[in-house]
Write a protein that holds these residues in place. Structure first.
Motif, short mmCIF file in Angstrom:
data_model
loop_
_atom_site.label_atom_id
_atom_site.label_comp_id
_atom_site.label_asym_id
_atom_site.label_seq_id
_atom_site.Cartn_x
_atom_site.Cartn_y
_atom_site.Cartn_z
N ASP A 30 0.80 -1.23 0.00
CA ASP A 30 0.00 0.00 0.00
C ASP A 30 0.83 1.28 0.00
O ASP A 30 0.32 2.35 0.27
CB ASP A 30 -0.96 0.00 1.19
CG ASP A 30 -0.25 0.07 2.53
OD1 ASP A 30 0.98 -0.10 2.56
OD2 ASP A 30 -0.94 0.27 3.55
N GLN A 31 2.12 1.18 -0.33
CA GLN A 31 2.99 2.35 -0.33
C GLN A 31 3.48 2.69 -1.73
O GLN A 31 3.96 1.82 -2.45
CB GLN A 31 4.20 2.11 0.58
CG GLN A 31 3.85 1.92 2.04
CD GLN A 31 3.27 3.18 2.63
OE1 GLN A 31 3.92 4.22 2.68
NE2 GLN A 31 2.02 3.10 3.08
N ASN A 81 1.30 6.79 1.32
CA ASN A 81 0.19 5.86 1.10
C ASN A 81 -0.23 5.91 -0.37
O ASN A 81 -0.48 6.98 -0.92
CB ASN A 81 -0.98 6.23 2.01
CG ASN A 81 -2.12 5.27 1.86
OD1 ASN A 81 -2.86 5.30 0.87
ND2 ASN A 81 -2.27 4.39 2.83
N HIS A 82 -0.29 4.73 -1.00
CA HIS A 82 -0.59 4.65 -2.42
C HIS A 82 -1.97 5.18 -2.77
O HIS A 82 -2.15 5.84 -3.79
CB HIS A 82 -0.44 3.20 -2.91
CG HIS A 82 -0.53 3.07 -4.39
ND1 HIS A 82 -1.72 2.89 -5.04
CD2 HIS A 82 0.43 3.13 -5.35
CE1 HIS A 82 -1.50 2.81 -6.34
NE2 HIS A 82 -0.20 2.95 -6.55
N ASP A 83 -2.97 4.92 -1.92
CA ASP A 83 -4.33 5.37 -2.22
C ASP A 83 -4.43 6.89 -2.29
O ASP A 83 -5.19 7.43 -3.08
CB ASP A 83 -5.32 4.83 -1.19
CG ASP A 83 -5.54 3.34 -1.34
OD1 ASP A 83 -5.18 2.77 -2.39
OD2 ASP A 83 -6.09 2.73 -0.40
N GLN A 84 -3.66 7.60 -1.46
CA GLN A 84 -3.70 9.06 -1.47
C GLN A 84 -2.67 9.66 -2.43
O GLN A 84 -2.80 10.82 -2.82
CB GLN A 84 -3.44 9.62 -0.06
CG GLN A 84 -4.64 9.61 0.86
CD GLN A 84 -4.91 8.22 1.40
OE1 GLN A 84 -4.00 7.54 1.85
NE2 GLN A 84 -6.16 7.79 1.35
N GLU A 86 -1.13 8.03 -5.49
CA GLU A 86 -0.86 7.08 -6.57
C GLU A 86 0.17 7.62 -7.56
O GLU A 86 0.98 6.87 -8.11
CB GLU A 86 -2.16 6.73 -7.31
CG GLU A 86 -1.98 5.69 -8.38
CD GLU A 86 -3.28 5.27 -9.05
OE1 GLU A 86 -3.20 4.46 -9.97
OE2 GLU A 86 -4.35 5.76 -8.64
#
Length: 183
Positions: A30-31, A81-84, A86
């Motif tokens: 997730d990073q 964080n990948h979701d925030q 990308e």
């Protein structure tokens, strides 16, 4: 049209978590990662442009959503964080402009977080990194089971091992085998 789906460095749809005795080995996916290298004569301008104080040799720093760790002279790996974030590399490039070269690294690396009371015993079976003397936030570039890797002390009983994605299966096998030898 192709129906592509993301896979983890170990080739599965969901990250792997192994519980062996008191140790937990978790595949972290997730990073987002981006490398930053100051251009010739631009280090001062880079440090002014970047919203995070870039850490010194062997350390990491966190501010807000961003974490950085030192990877070489005037070079750092940035994590978020990948979701925030990308498009982390594009975001960082926008911040630093021409003061640094920025390269997307997210899919080039694998990360395993190891936690538990026997953490130091596990790392000592695979590496000569002085894990017992590492403080929280310390990062050492070394080898683990003959693979080049970053070993990052996240907390007293937690460490991240970051290595090239192409060696994810070999690294995972070594971590699990060493954990089983301790349990």
């Amino acid at each position: 049209m192709h129906k592509l789906k993301p896979i983890t460095p170990l080739g599965t749809e969901t990250p792997r978590v192994d519980q062996i005795g008191t140790l937990t080995i978790s595949e972290v996916v997730d990073q987002a990662l981006a490398s930053v290298a100051a251009r010739e004569g631009q280090l001062d301008a880079l440090t002014k442009a970047f919203p995070l104080t870039l850490p010194d040799v062997g350390t990491s720093a966190t501010q807000g959503d961003l974490t950085a760790f030192w990877t070489g002279p005037d070079q750092w790996m940035i994590s978020a964080n990948h979701d925030q974030h990308e498009l982390l590399a594009a975001e960082v490039k926008h911040l630093v402009g021409t003061t640094a070269s920025v390269v997307e690294q997210t899919d080039g690396w694998c990360r395993f977080d190891i936690s538990g009371a026997a953490l130091c015993d596990l790392i000592e079976r695979l590496s000569n990194v002085p894990v017992r003397s590492m403080a929280t936030g310390d990062v050492i570039r070394g080898t683990i089971e003959h693979l080049g890797a970053f070993l990052w002390r996240l907390a007293g009983d937690r460490m991240a091992v970051i290595a090239p994605r192409s060696s994810a299966a070999s690294l995972h096998h070594a971590l699990v085998a060493a954990a089983r030898s301790i349990a």
